[in-house]
Design an enzyme around this catalytic site. Structure first.
Site, PDB file in Angstrom:
ATOM      1  CE  LYS A 110      -4.264  -1.931   1.579  1.00  0.00           C
ATOM      2  NZ  LYS A 110      -4.893  -2.554   2.741  1.00  0.00           N
ATOM      3  CE  LYS A 189      -8.442 -10.565  -8.088  1.00  0.00           C
ATOM      4  NZ  LYS A 189      -8.712  -9.506  -7.247  1.00  0.00           N
ATOM      5  CE  LYS A 192     -14.033  -2.128  -4.723  1.00  0.00           C
ATOM      6  NZ  LYS A 192     -14.426  -3.515  -4.469  1.00  0.00           N
TER       7      LYS A 192
HETATM    8  P1  ADP Z   1     -11.392  -5.366  -5.821  1.00  0.00           P
HETATM    9  O1  ADP Z   1     -10.254  -6.085  -6.493  1.00  0.00           O
HETATM   10  O2  ADP Z   1     -12.527  -5.100  -6.746  1.00  0.00           O
HETATM   11  O3  ADP Z   1     -10.963  -4.148  -5.024  1.00  0.00           O
HETATM   12  P2  ADP Z   1     -11.616  -6.561  -3.233  1.00  0.00           P
HETATM   13  O4  ADP Z   1     -10.152  -6.699  -3.061  1.00  0.00           O
HETATM   14  O5  ADP Z   1     -12.374  -5.558  -2.420  1.00  0.00           O
HETATM   15  O6  ADP Z   1     -11.972  -6.398  -4.781  1.00  0.00           O
HETATM   16  O7  ADP Z   1     -12.272  -8.006  -3.032  1.00  0.00           O
HETATM   17  C1  ADP Z   1     -12.842  -8.486  -1.869  1.00  0.00           C
HETATM   18  C2  ADP Z   1     -12.832 -10.004  -1.976  1.00  0.00           C
HETATM   19  O8  ADP Z   1     -13.595 -10.427  -3.136  1.00  0.00           O
HETATM   20  C3  ADP Z   1     -11.438 -10.606  -2.203  1.00  0.00           C
HETATM   21  O9  ADP Z   1     -10.788 -10.954  -1.022  1.00  0.00           O
HETATM   22  C4  ADP Z   1     -11.728 -11.855  -2.996  1.00  0.00           C
HETATM   23  O10 ADP Z   1     -12.037 -12.925  -2.113  1.00  0.00           O
HETATM   24  C5  ADP Z   1     -12.977 -11.524  -3.772  1.00  0.00           C
HETATM   25  N1  ADP Z   1     -12.681 -11.179  -5.188  1.00  0.00           N
HETATM   26  C6  ADP Z   1     -12.497  -9.945  -5.708  1.00  0.00           C
HETATM   27  N2  ADP Z   1     -12.312  -9.976  -7.040  1.00  0.00           N
HETATM   28  C7  ADP Z   1     -12.379 -11.278  -7.396  1.00  0.00           C
HETATM   29  C8  ADP Z   1     -12.291 -11.985  -8.658  1.00  0.00           C
HETATM   30  N3  ADP Z   1     -12.117 -11.330  -9.803  1.00  0.00           N
HETATM   31  N4  ADP Z   1     -12.396 -13.321  -8.641  1.00  0.00           N
HETATM   32  C9  ADP Z   1     -12.603 -13.998  -7.484  1.00  0.00           C
HETATM   33  N5  ADP Z   1     -12.714 -13.394  -6.280  1.00  0.00           N
HETATM   34  C10 ADP Z   1     -12.602 -12.054  -6.211  1.00  0.00           C
END
Ligand code: ADP
Ligand code: TRP
Length: 321
Positions: A110, A189, A192
């Site tokens: 971070k 993947k 967000k």
């Molecule tokens: P982002 O990448 O959109 O910021 P987060 O890190 O907030 O998503 O994701 C929260 C949880 O959702 C992660 O710990 C993971 O378990 C799940 N997750 C997020 N994106 C994916 C994905 N593309 N495929 C599978 N699981 C995901």
């Protein structure tokens, strides 16, 4: 088996979050004692806007409840409604070597991304350890990125238990290596941070727009197409039955089907799948007092469990005098 996890309230929910994490959490309540909370203290490290954090917290709670979290079966609460966790975090801080935190990847990542290195970000794993140890969790389902934080929690539990005698259960992580990564509309993947999401809770028009933007190759309608490398087909896999998939696969291989048709099918199936949840979510958010009452009841149950641990900790450490 007591299973615990925390989820940061982080804006809109996408298919990756749902299939990668939420759906599984909700399934845990069928055969374990599930403790699940909205980690709003943790979200303070990335959301320095009070209104946004408050709104995001209620929305995250409504998302979970709409998708099937059952407050009768599980203990479901908002982290800051159980401030006892902060007291335990302080106690644990006194067992936390600086080097342990300095080695944590998530802090290093971070700050490398340019996020200001403040104490909240640095001490994040101690608070997370307190979340886990306060409730004597046995298993903690997390993503790969949180594995190290679980090691910190175990380390601190061991240190404390060695010093003061058996107090904390040692938590085990549950890391599902088989969770398929949900692809985003550009094939990377879904995340967000890549702006490539398909969100669960939005109106039809916005949903259609996201799905129509899915990247495909430019094969014309009549040409046969490869389903396995197609982003539309990969997302269809999350929703269609084996027969429906076989039928769609046939249409890809045969030719004569444009990507627009496959997208239309995906759009309809996503819309129909989440329509009942969307309605439930709107109902929950339209009566905030009722929603807050559900959360208050969850917090009460969580506080009861927390107080049992904290009473022991206070006694052993001399805070109760
Ligand atoms: P982002 O990448 O959109 O910021 P987060 O890190 O907030 O998503 O994701 C929260 C949880 O959702 C992660 O710990 C993971 O378990 C799940 N997750 C997020 N994106 C994916 C994905 N593309 N495929 C599978 N699981 C995901
Ligand atoms: N740090 C976790 C994440 O970002 C959220 C979290 C906070 C958590 N406290 C927890 C997860 C306790 C499991 C157990 O995903």
């Amino acid at each position: 088996m007591r299973v615990l996890s925390g989820i940061q309230p982080s804006g809109s929910l996408h298919l990756g979050n749902y299939f990668g994490m939420m759906k599984k959490m909700i399934e845990f309540q069928e055969n374990s004692e599930l403790f699940c909370f909205i980690a709003n203290y943790h979200a303070m490290t990335s959301v320095p806007d009070g209104k946004k954090l408050a709104r995001g917290t209620l929305e995250a709670a409504a998302n979970f409840l709409a998708l099937g979290m059952d407050p009768e079966k599980s203990v479901f609460w908002v982290q800051s409604d159980v401030p006892e966790v902060q007291e335990l975090a302080w106690t644990l801080s006194n067992f936390t070597p600086m080097g342990l935190l300095e080695r944590c990847h998530s802090y290093k990542d971070k700050t490398a991304q340019g996020i200001k290195p403040n104490h909240g970000l640095f001490a994040y794993p101690v608070l997370m350890s307190a979340d886990i140890l306060l409730f004597q969790a046995e298993q903690v389902p997390v993503g790969q990125d949180q594995k190290q934080h679980l090691e910190v929690a175990r380390d601190l539990a061991i240190k404390f238990n060695n010093e003061y005698g058996e107090t904390f259960t040692l938590p085990d992580p549950i890391i599902d290596e088989h969770v398929a990564t949900v692809p985003g509309i550009d094939g990377r993947k879904m995340s967000k941070s890549y702006g490539n999401t398909v969100d669960l809770f939005q109106d039809e028009k916005a949903l259609r727009k996201q799905i129509m933007r899915i990247v495909t190759d430019s094969k014309p309608v009549e040409e046969p197409k490869d389903p396995d490398s197609c982003n539309v087909f990969r997302l269809c896999r999350l929703f269609l039955s084996a027969e429906e998939l076989a039928e769609l696969k046939g249409r890809y291989l045969q030719g004569g089907m444009g990507y627009g048709d496959a997208k239309q099918q995906l759009f309809e199936v996503v819309r129909d799948h989440f329509a009942p949840y969307l309605e439930k979510r709107e109902a929950l958010l339209s009566d905030k007092d009722a929603l807050k009452a559900i959360l208050a009841e969850g917090a009460q149950k969580a506080r009861y469990a927390a107080s049992k641990t904290l009473r022991k900790v206070r006694k052993k450490t001399g805070l109760t005098y």
